[in-house]
Enzyme design. Sequence first.
Site, mmCIF file in Angstrom:
data_model
loop_
_atom_site.group_PDB
_atom_site.id
_atom_site.type_symbol
_atom_site.label_atom_id
_atom_site.label_comp_id
_atom_site.label_asym_id
_atom_site.label_seq_id
_atom_site.Cartn_x
_atom_site.Cartn_y
_atom_site.Cartn_z
ATOM 1 N N SER A 132 103.907 -12.185 48.478
ATOM 2 C CA SER A 132 104.097 -12.901 49.741
ATOM 3 C C SER A 132 103.680 -12.123 50.983
ATOM 4 O O SER A 132 103.479 -12.714 52.029
ATOM 5 C CB SER A 132 105.551 -13.323 49.868
ATOM 6 O OG SER A 132 106.393 -12.190 49.863
ATOM 7 N N HIS A 155 105.793 -18.474 45.722
ATOM 8 C CA HIS A 155 104.756 -18.798 46.717
ATOM 9 C C HIS A 155 103.532 -19.478 46.107
ATOM 10 O O HIS A 155 102.569 -19.775 46.820
ATOM 11 C CB HIS A 155 104.318 -17.527 47.457
ATOM 12 C CG HIS A 155 105.293 -17.103 48.496
ATOM 13 N ND1 HIS A 155 105.307 -17.623 49.771
ATOM 14 C CD2 HIS A 155 106.326 -16.234 48.446
ATOM 15 C CE1 HIS A 155 106.278 -17.072 50.467
ATOM 16 N NE2 HIS A 155 106.924 -16.225 49.692
ATOM 17 N N LYS A 212 110.507 -23.520 49.242
ATOM 18 C CA LYS A 212 109.281 -23.222 49.996
ATOM 19 C C LYS A 212 108.390 -24.465 50.053
ATOM 20 O O LYS A 212 108.701 -25.384 50.776
ATOM 21 C CB LYS A 212 108.605 -21.989 49.404
ATOM 22 C CG LYS A 212 109.453 -20.756 49.737
ATOM 23 C CD LYS A 212 108.958 -19.473 49.164
ATOM 24 C CE LYS A 212 109.878 -18.345 49.648
ATOM 25 N NZ LYS A 212 110.035 -17.268 48.683
#
Length: 395
Positions: A185, A213, A243
């Site tokens: 990330s 991610h 996310k």
Amino acid sequence: MSKVLDSFLHENLEDLKKKGLYNVIDPIQGANGPVIKINGKELINLSSNNYLGLATDERLKEVAKEAIDTYGVGAGAVRTINGTLDLHLKLEEKLAEFKHTEAAISYQSGFNCNMAAISAVMDKNDAILSDELNHASIIDGCRLSKAKIIRVNHSDMDDLRKKAKEATESGLYNKVMVITDGVFSMDGDIAKLPEIVQIAEEFDLITYVDDAHGSGVLGKGAGTVKHFGLSDKVDFQIGTLSKAIGVVGGYVAGKKELIDWLKVRSRPFLFSTAVTPADVTAATKAIEILMNSTELHDKLWDNANYFKQQLKERGFDIGHSETPITPVIVGEEVKTQEFSKRLIEEGVYAKSIVFPTVPQGTGRVRNMPTAAHTKEMLDQAVAIYEKVGKEMNII
Ligand SMILES: *Cc1c(COP(=O)(O)O)cnc(C)c1O
């Protein structure tokens, strides 16, 4: 207050502030969308993980409201007593379909998945090969398991092979696991999964990929493992619902027996209350949207590619990201924080990330362009970057 605690807190807080490492949190007044309001001021938001803009999607909001009307606001218990609603099972079925695995189990957060899954399988007689840049929750999950943690140089396949060979041939461990982020990330680089899987097959390692991610972003939305066509080769596929999915929660996808085991042995599943009906329903809707269309995914990549190109053309050091994550590397900590502060004053919310989150001297302002940004917003952000970058001699 205890005198020892009092001086501990005071001294350490002062120390952090002096070094420019104390993080001040600015509350958002309203939704976390492409434009946010902080201290009454509107800012272009480049700091969320809301990659696809789903956190404020009308379709998700609608089903969440319906779920509250039908099911209430809380799940009422832990999953194993009577907190498992039919909604949780529906989400887990969808997740398995989404990840191309036999089964899936959902948790309260991505962080919780790593607390849950690693120690359910690994113990003090085992070893874990862990990339040095793995997420904090992976590191904590490994520690909790009491297995021997063997740090592997970041994405260094020679180092991984060497340490895998040593660990398996030593005869010291019952099981050896290799564990990695799918997408890192801080720099936006992708784990070398084809090589990792090959090494794992050679030495019979358990494979564990935390794709927080990558899901919604790579593999046409299905994630990093799918991106490399390795869905049946990775034992643990971890994901977050917080996310790109835009809600909150996490999950592990894998073989049915693995999921059956986690349902009886993973502690956050057994001892912490299940995710709320509204969240589960919204997350399920988000997964359905991703499975039915790549529209948001495509928009995300268009925006990310455009934004990166614009920053690069203006001379910023944007590192070597392979994903929409766009770091602007400044270097020195205090300067990085000053850069972020000036961007915010000019109308761009891009947060600085400094030591200890990233190595000392590699401070950066990290940008997360999303599917919800318009071209005008990105152009405006780039213009502000250029102005502040010149003013501070960064470009
Ligand atoms: C963000 C992140 C998590 C935590 O996920 P939450 O759902 O926010 O708790 C876990 N692992 C990795 C790799 C992450 O990037």
